[in-house]
Design a protein around this motif. Structure first.
Motif, PDB file in Angstrom:
ATOM      1  N   GLY A  43       9.193  -2.623  -7.480  1.00  0.00           N
ATOM      2  CA  GLY A  43       9.754  -1.441  -8.123  1.00  0.00           C
ATOM      3  C   GLY A  43      11.264  -1.398  -8.144  1.00  0.00           C
ATOM      4  O   GLY A  43      11.860  -0.846  -9.062  1.00  0.00           O
ATOM      5  N   GLY A  44      11.924  -1.990  -7.164  1.00  0.00           N
ATOM      6  CA  GLY A  44      13.382  -1.992  -7.128  1.00  0.00           C
ATOM      7  C   GLY A  44      13.998  -3.347  -7.415  1.00  0.00           C
ATOM      8  O   GLY A  44      15.208  -3.532  -7.299  1.00  0.00           O
ATOM      9  N   ALA A  45      13.165  -4.308  -7.782  1.00  0.00           N
ATOM     10  CA  ALA A  45      13.653  -5.671  -8.015  1.00  0.00           C
ATOM     11  C   ALA A  45      14.331  -5.804  -9.371  1.00  0.00           C
ATOM     12  O   ALA A  45      13.958  -5.136 -10.331  1.00  0.00           O
ATOM     13  N   ALA A  46      15.317  -6.680  -9.439  1.00  0.00           N
ATOM     14  CA  ALA A  46      15.884  -7.062 -10.730  1.00  0.00           C
ATOM     15  C   ALA A  46      14.791  -7.810 -11.483  1.00  0.00           C
ATOM     16  O   ALA A  46      13.974  -8.493 -10.872  1.00  0.00           O
ATOM     17  N   VAL A  47      14.764  -7.662 -12.793  1.00  0.00           N
ATOM     18  CA  VAL A  47      13.785  -8.385 -13.609  1.00  0.00           C
ATOM     19  C   VAL A  47      14.542  -9.286 -14.563  1.00  0.00           C
ATOM     20  O   VAL A  47      15.453  -8.836 -15.274  1.00  0.00           O
ATOM     21  N   TYR A  48      14.173 -10.568 -14.548  1.00  0.00           N
ATOM     22  CA  TYR A  48      14.780 -11.567 -15.430  1.00  0.00           C
ATOM     23  C   TYR A  48      13.708 -12.163 -16.322  1.00  0.00           C
ATOM     24  O   TYR A  48      12.590 -12.375 -15.881  1.00  0.00           O
ATOM     25  N   ALA A  49      14.079 -12.459 -17.553  1.00  0.00           N
ATOM     26  CA  ALA A  49      13.175 -13.149 -18.475  1.00  0.00           C
ATOM     27  C   ALA A  49      13.850 -14.445 -18.912  1.00  0.00           C
ATOM     28  O   ALA A  49      15.056 -14.472 -19.159  1.00  0.00           O
ATOM     29  N   MET A  50      13.061 -15.508 -18.974  1.00  0.00           N
ATOM     30  CA  MET A  50      13.570 -16.796 -19.434  1.00  0.00           C
ATOM     31  C   MET A  50      13.587 -16.785 -20.957  1.00  0.00           C
ATOM     32  O   MET A  50      12.550 -16.572 -21.583  1.00  0.00           O
ATOM     33  N   GLU A  51      14.764 -16.968 -21.530  1.00  0.00           N
ATOM     34  CA  GLU A  51      14.897 -16.999 -22.985  1.00  0.00           C
ATOM     35  C   GLU A  51      15.847 -18.128 -23.376  1.00  0.00           C
ATOM     36  O   GLU A  51      16.998 -18.135 -22.936  1.00  0.00           O
ATOM     37  N   LYS A  52      15.344 -19.055 -24.147  1.00  0.00           N
ATOM     38  CA  LYS A  52      16.141 -20.184 -24.632  1.00  0.00           C
ATOM     39  C   LYS A  52      16.814 -20.936 -23.486  1.00  0.00           C
ATOM     40  O   LYS A  52      17.972 -21.290 -23.550  1.00  0.00           O
ATOM     41  N   GLY A  53      16.064 -21.144 -22.402  1.00  0.00           N
ATOM     42  CA  GLY A  53      16.562 -21.924 -21.287  1.00  0.00           C
ATOM     43  C   GLY A  53      17.518 -21.195 -20.356  1.00  0.00           C
ATOM     44  O   GLY A  53      18.079 -21.805 -19.456  1.00  0.00           O
ATOM     45  N   ALA A  54      17.711 -19.911 -20.561  1.00  0.00           N
ATOM     46  CA  ALA A  54      18.615 -19.133 -19.707  1.00  0.00           C
ATOM     47  C   ALA A  54      17.912 -17.846 -19.270  1.00  0.00           C
ATOM     48  O   ALA A  54      16.971 -17.391 -19.914  1.00  0.00           O
ATOM     49  N   ALA A  92      18.170 -23.937  -8.489  1.00  0.00           N
ATOM     50  CA  ALA A  92      18.403 -25.365  -8.231  1.00  0.00           C
ATOM     51  C   ALA A  92      17.300 -26.197  -8.866  1.00  0.00           C
ATOM     52  O   ALA A  92      17.577 -27.231  -9.499  1.00  0.00           O
ATOM     53  N   LEU A  93      16.054 -25.760  -8.740  1.00  0.00           N
ATOM     54  CA  LEU A  93      14.928 -26.451  -9.370  1.00  0.00           C
ATOM     55  C   LEU A  93      15.119 -26.505 -10.879  1.00  0.00           C
ATOM     56  O   LEU A  93      14.998 -27.571 -11.494  1.00  0.00           O
ATOM     57  N   MET A  94      15.426 -25.362 -11.493  1.00  0.00           N
ATOM     58  CA  MET A  94      15.577 -25.302 -12.949  1.00  0.00           C
ATOM     59  C   MET A  94      16.737 -26.165 -13.439  1.00  0.00           C
ATOM     60  O   MET A  94      16.665 -26.749 -14.515  1.00  0.00           O
ATOM     61  N   GLU A  95      17.794 -26.244 -12.645  1.00  0.00           N
ATOM     62  CA  GLU A  95      18.981 -27.015 -13.036  1.00  0.00           C
ATOM     63  C   GLU A  95      18.939 -28.452 -12.524  1.00  0.00           C
ATOM     64  O   GLU A  95      19.899 -29.198 -12.690  1.00  0.00           O
TER      65      GLU A  95
END
Length: 179
Positions: A43-54, A92-95
């Motif tokens: 509920g208080g976490a930042a939410v990120y979505a992967m879009e075009k590799g970023a 680090a994994l993604m990069e």
């Protein structure tokens, strides 16, 4: 003049519809992301979505945790949440960089997950011999190499018990089923 007002009204309506659609899409992303962890964390976490590799920030966080929604390109459900250390590990994994030293991380995947390979962190689809694995609801301890000794690390693990995923790579991590 009347025609100009009509065009302006149509453009404004189109922008409003696009903004409403984006808000609805973001609401769906947030709902998916929050399914990965207990409500007190998600509920208080930042939410990120992967879009075009970023990563795009869908929602700012307030509690030091982050979540990502299901990836439609993945064959199974895979929303995830974690602490700040696990985000550094994941980046680090993604990069394709070395994981941060001395920073053990914790992640939730309470909706379960499916990976193209239990042995290759960069496999993108299940193929002959790459050890496809599907795991039910679980948590993960990442970047704790010395602490994983004694846990099974075979290519085809029993996913109903704790095991090491991606053993022998810098991204090896402990998978712990919770149901």
């Amino acid at each position: 003049m009347k025609r100009l007002l009509t065009v302006a009204a149509l453009l404004a309506a189109g922008s409003l519809i696009a903004m409403q659609a984006a808000a609805a899409d973001d609401a769906a992303l947030i709902k998916s992301a929050e399914s990965a962890a207990p409500a007190a964390v998600a509920g208080g976490a930042a939410v990120y979505a992967m879009e075009k590799g970023a990563l795009r920030t869908v929602r700012e966080g307030t509690n030091g945790f982050w979540c990502m929604p299901d990836n439609p390109a993945s064959p199974g459900p895979d929303p995830m949440c974690g602490d700040a250390n696990s985000k550094e590990w994941l980046m680090a994994l993604m990069e394709k960089k070395a994981p941060p030293k001395g920073k053990v991380g914790f992640m939730y995947m309470l909706a379960g997950g499916s990976d193209a390979s239990n042995t290759d962190p960069y496999a993108t689809k299940p193929e002959q011999g790459n050890d496809w694995v599907t795991t039910g609801p679980h948590v993960m301890v990442v970047n704790a190499m010395d602490s994983m000794q004694g846990y099974p690390a075979q290519a085809k693990p029993d996913t109903s018990k704790p095991y090491v995923m991606w053993a022998g790579t810098p991204y090896a991590h402990l998978m712990i089923p919770v149901k």
